[in-house]
Structure formats: structure tokens, C-alpha cells
Write an enzyme that holds these catalytic residues in place. Structure first.
Site, PDB file in Angstrom:
ATOM      1  N   SER A  23       0.822  -1.210   0.000  1.00  0.00           N
ATOM      2  CA  SER A  23       0.000   0.000   0.000  1.00  0.00           C
ATOM      3  C   SER A  23       0.858   1.262   0.000  1.00  0.00           C
ATOM      4  O   SER A  23       1.895   1.332   0.661  1.00  0.00           O
ATOM      5  CB  SER A  23      -0.917   0.012   1.223  1.00  0.00           C
ATOM      6  OG  SER A  23      -0.161   0.068   2.418  1.00  0.00           O
ATOM      7  N   ARG A 103      -6.759   4.022  13.282  1.00  0.00           N
ATOM      8  CA  ARG A 103      -7.202   3.385  12.048  1.00  0.00           C
ATOM      9  C   ARG A 103      -8.339   2.401  12.344  1.00  0.00           C
ATOM     10  O   ARG A 103      -8.194   1.540  13.222  1.00  0.00           O
ATOM     11  CB  ARG A 103      -6.040   2.639  11.368  1.00  0.00           C
ATOM     12  CG  ARG A 103      -4.914   3.551  10.918  1.00  0.00           C
ATOM     13  CD  ARG A 103      -5.197   4.105   9.555  1.00  0.00           C
ATOM     14  NE  ARG A 103      -4.313   5.232   9.263  1.00  0.00           N
ATOM     15  CZ  ARG A 103      -4.214   5.804   8.075  1.00  0.00           C
ATOM     16  NH1 ARG A 103      -4.961   5.359   7.079  1.00  0.00           N
ATOM     17  NH2 ARG A 103      -3.409   6.820   7.886  1.00  0.00           N
ATOM     18  N   TRP A 149     -10.571 -11.645  11.048  1.00  0.00           N
ATOM     19  CA  TRP A 149     -10.987 -10.250  11.161  1.00  0.00           C
ATOM     20  C   TRP A 149     -12.453 -10.057  10.773  1.00  0.00           C
ATOM     21  O   TRP A 149     -12.879  -8.928  10.522  1.00  0.00           O
ATOM     22  CB  TRP A 149     -10.079  -9.369  10.300  1.00  0.00           C
ATOM     23  CG  TRP A 149      -8.696  -9.234  10.878  1.00  0.00           C
ATOM     24  CD1 TRP A 149      -8.130  -9.972  11.875  1.00  0.00           C
ATOM     25  CD2 TRP A 149      -7.695  -8.299  10.468  1.00  0.00           C
ATOM     26  NE1 TRP A 149      -6.843  -9.563  12.111  1.00  0.00           N
ATOM     27  CE2 TRP A 149      -6.543  -8.548  11.262  1.00  0.00           C
ATOM     28  CE3 TRP A 149      -7.634  -7.298   9.503  1.00  0.00           C
ATOM     29  CZ2 TRP A 149      -5.376  -7.809  11.127  1.00  0.00           C
ATOM     30  CZ3 TRP A 149      -6.466  -6.557   9.371  1.00  0.00           C
ATOM     31  CH2 TRP A 149      -5.349  -6.813  10.184  1.00  0.00           C
ATOM     32  N   GLU A 196      -1.875 -21.268  18.472  1.00  0.00           N
ATOM     33  CA  GLU A 196      -2.395 -22.641  18.407  1.00  0.00           C
ATOM     34  C   GLU A 196      -3.134 -22.903  17.103  1.00  0.00           C
ATOM     35  O   GLU A 196      -3.379 -24.070  16.750  1.00  0.00           O
ATOM     36  CB  GLU A 196      -3.325 -22.922  19.598  1.00  0.00           C
ATOM     37  CG  GLU A 196      -4.670 -22.192  19.570  1.00  0.00           C
ATOM     38  CD  GLU A 196      -4.607 -20.752  20.064  1.00  0.00           C
ATOM     39  OE1 GLU A 196      -5.675 -20.130  20.207  1.00  0.00           O
ATOM     40  OE2 GLU A 196      -3.478 -20.254  20.309  1.00  0.00           O
ATOM     41  N   CYS A 221       2.446  -8.900   9.592  1.00  0.00           N
ATOM     42  CA  CYS A 221       2.939  -7.609  10.088  1.00  0.00           C
ATOM     43  C   CYS A 221       2.523  -7.287  11.512  1.00  0.00           C
ATOM     44  O   CYS A 221       2.759  -6.174  11.975  1.00  0.00           O
ATOM     45  CB  CYS A 221       2.499  -6.480   9.164  1.00  0.00           C
ATOM     46  SG  CYS A 221       0.725  -6.414   8.842  1.00  0.00           S
ATOM     47  N   HIS A 272       6.056   3.938  10.583  1.00  0.00           N
ATOM     48  CA  HIS A 272       5.134   4.635  11.487  1.00  0.00           C
ATOM     49  C   HIS A 272       5.821   5.816  12.165  1.00  0.00           C
ATOM     50  O   HIS A 272       5.733   6.011  13.376  1.00  0.00           O
ATOM     51  CB  HIS A 272       4.550   3.658  12.499  1.00  0.00           C
ATOM     52  CG  HIS A 272       3.749   2.574  11.856  1.00  0.00           C
ATOM     53  ND1 HIS A 272       2.546   2.808  11.232  1.00  0.00           N
ATOM     54  CD2 HIS A 272       3.998   1.249  11.689  1.00  0.00           C
ATOM     55  CE1 HIS A 272       2.073   1.682  10.734  1.00  0.00           C
ATOM     56  NE2 HIS A 272       2.945   0.725  10.982  1.00  0.00           N
ATOM     57  N   CYS A 304       5.215  -2.593   6.602  1.00  0.00           N
ATOM     58  CA  CYS A 304       3.951  -2.207   5.982  1.00  0.00           C
ATOM     59  C   CYS A 304       3.402  -0.949   6.639  1.00  0.00           C
ATOM     60  O   CYS A 304       3.681  -0.662   7.805  1.00  0.00           O
ATOM     61  CB  CYS A 304       2.939  -3.336   6.085  1.00  0.00           C
ATOM     62  SG  CYS A 304       2.602  -3.867   7.774  1.00  0.00           S
TER      63      CYS A 304
END
Length: 342
Positions: A23, A103, A149, A196, A221, A272, A304
Site C-alpha cells: 500500500s 485506524r 478479522w 495454536e 505484520c 510509522h 507495511c
């Protein structure tokens, strides 16, 4: 480096190939267009036109800076999970959830059987590849992260959902490979969230990739990599892309104790931060990596998150990374030349 596999795929790269995670920051024109589209003031075709202009902008920047394996910059999408959920049958939109910092993303809900109904990224990859003679990565979000997610409502358990996603995303991967993509990055930032479940992630990635003629990069990441190493070496990947510059590459010591058996894309820039990492500091990180792993195994890139920076900051960081990599390439060439002369 898996040079033999890359050679079979007609891909030739230098020592310490330069690339990025995927990105880039969106141009101001594209940001305005996305806002206008969200307000219903711009047609989808016009938004896509602006995304194509932004894609070409970043292809030209990467060429000018001297990267070896390019990315399309993901100008056509926002969040890596939401984008794929929007294009796969079986998902519904959820509410906003914080990913990190400030974010947020809309956490999808799996409400029905997931199905791939049409190519999602192929046209964008074709467009980006048409702009350059250098290889452009295909970019996919992996099945384990898509499952982890999302809220899973339709399937009996996480395993069923993950393997169903793997089978459907494979159809997208097959379409990318058929279109000509030879290097494909699969983003799996959730890999170390539940150590796990690494066997499940591994099984799903086998479903996704087995038997397909491409060089696969698996990008992770977040999380504590030491909890899934050396098990992560069982992933069906040619290259593991690990964002580890923030830890001063301490994890490479672990790799030295348990030999690393794949290529590695090493993140050498902490993105960052608004400050540009000095060329000398980046070169020192690359040298350290090259002492612990054979230089032939290493690819060089940033961590990233470049999309969080301004256009100018992103380009400055990449320029320093390229210059530092060239410094180390020259040092390695000179060292090997001296050894051969002895």
C-alpha cells in the site's frame, strides 16, 4: 533466493531485490474523488479513472527510484479485509472496529456461504503490469486473516469458515496466475494472533496455493513471531515478508538459532514515523540481516503501512532504502571479488 523457481517463471532479479509491502498513500485527487463518491456526487467509473491515475503515479515513482518488484499501491481499495468482503458473496457489512492507532475498518460478518463470483483484483493487476516491464506483485488478503478479522455467523466454527474462504480465494489466485502474475503476495497479518491455530492457517494456505505456478510471498505484520517460529517455516511460501524493523531486527537472532529455510523480505524501515530513516542506519540493518542469513535469501523493503505517510514522506523513505541497498550490494560485490582473488 529461490532463483531456480523464479527462473522457471522467467523472472530475473538482482541480489537483495527491492520491493514494498503493497500500500502507498493515496493522491490528493483520489482522496477527494473517494469522498465525493461516498457522498453520491461521483460515478464509480470516474472514481476508477482517478484510481488508475494514482496507480500510474506510483508505478512511475517505483521505476524512477529503482525498485525491482513493483506493487500497484492498492489505490482502488481502502481496507484489506473489507475490500475482499465486499466482493465475495456471503458477507454483510459490520460496524467500525479499531485496527490500530486511529485506524478503523468495518468488520465484515459472514452471514452465508462464501462464494467467489468474479475477478476482484485481476483487472487492476493487469493495468499496473501494462505500465511497466518490471514484475508487479499480485496482492491478496489471505483466508486466515479474512476469517479472523470477520464475525463468523454462517459456519459452524472458525476452521470451516477459514477453509471455505481458502477455496474461494483460490479462484481469484487462479485468475491472477492465468492473467500472468508470477509473484503473488498473500497478506496474513493475523498469523500470530492465536499461535495454536497456525496449523489451520497452514492448511488453508495449502488449499489456496498448492499446484499453482507462482512465487508466493506471505506477509505478516503484527504479533509475536517468536510464538510461531519455527512452525511458520511450514507455510507453503517461497518468501516470508516480516515487518520487523521496529524490533531492530532482533528476531533475526531467532532465525540464526533455528535456520531459516525460505527467502525473506526484511522490513528495514519503520514507516510509522514522519522522520526519514538515515541511509546509514538502513544499510546497517541490511548488513546485520546479511550476516545472519545468506544474502541470496534476502529481499529488501519497508515495513507495511506506507499508506499512513504523505506522498513526499513515502518517496523519501523509499529513496533512502534504495540508496542504502545499493551501498550494501556494492560492498558484497567487492567482498566477494576480493575473496575470489585470494
Amino acid at each position: 533466493m529461490s532463483r531456480a523457481k523464479l527462473a522457471r517463471l522467467d523472472v530475473t532479479l538482482p541480489l537483495l531485490p527491492l520491493t514494498t509491502c503493497g500500500s502507498f498513500p493515496k493522491t490528493a485527487a483520489l482522496m477527494h474523488a473517494r469522498a465525493a463518491f461516498a457522498r453520491g456526487e461521483l460515478a464509480a467509473e470516474e472514481l476508477d479513472d482517478e484510481a488508475r491515475r494514482a496507480t500510474e503515479y506510483w508505478i512511475r515513482v517505483q521505476e524512477r527510484l529503482g525498485l525491482d518488484v513493483l506493487v500497484d499501491g492498492e489505490m482502488y481499495r481502502g481496507d484489506m479485509v473489507t475490500y475482499f468482503a465486499e466482493h465475495l458473496h456471503g458477507f454483510a457489512a459490520g460496524g467500525l472496529v479499531r485496527a490500530y492507532g486511529n485506524r478503523y475498518y468495518r468488520k465484515p460478518i459472514i452471514v452465508d456461504e462464501v462464494r467467489w463470483t468474479a475477478p476482484i483484483t485481476v483487472a487492476w493487476w493487469r493495468f499496473a503490469q501494462s505500465l511497466t516491464k518490471r514484475p508487479v506483485k499480485g496482492m491478496l488478503t489471505g483466508p486466515y486473516t479474512l476469517m479472523d478479522w470477520s464475525f463468523v455467523e454462517h459456519y459452524a466454527d472458525r476452521r470451516d469458515a477459514c477453509l471455505a474462504l481458502a477455496a474461494e480465494i483460490r479462484r481469484e489466485l487462479e485468475a491472477l496466475v492465468e492473467a500472468g502474475a508470477r509473484i503473488v503476495q498473500i497478506d496474513e497479518p493475523a498469523l500470530s494472533v492465536r499461535p495454536e491455530e497456525l496449523p489451520l492457517a497452514t492448511e488453508a494456505l495449502h488449499v489456496l496455493t498448492d499446484g499453482l505456478p507462482a512465487y508466493f510471498v506471505i506477509h505478516a505484520c503484527y504479533g509475536a513471531f517468536e510464538t510461531i517460529y519455527p512452525g511458520v517455516l511450514q507455510l507453503p511460501a517461497d518468501n516470508l515478508d516480516l515487518a520487523i524493523s521496529h524490533s531492530s531486527l532482533d528476531l533475526l537472532e531467532i532465525f540464526a538459532r533455528d535456520p531459516f529455510t525460505k527467502d525473506m523480505s526484511v522490513g528495514v524501515i519503520d514507516v510509522h514515523s514522519h522522520h526519514t530513516t538515515l541511509r546509514s542506519e538502513i544499510a546497517a540493518r541490511i548488513r546485520r540481516a546479511a550476516r545472519l542469513l545468506a544474502p541470496e535469501l534476502l529481499w529488501i523493503g519497508p515495513d507495511c503501512g506506507l499508506k499512513t505517510r504523505t506522498l513526499e514522506e513515502a518517496e523519501e523513505k523509499l529513496a533512502e532504502m534504495v540508496a542504502a541497498t545499493h551501498d550494501v550490494r556494492r560492498e558484497l560485490a567487492e567482498s566477494r571479488g576480493n575473496e575470489a582473488a585470494r
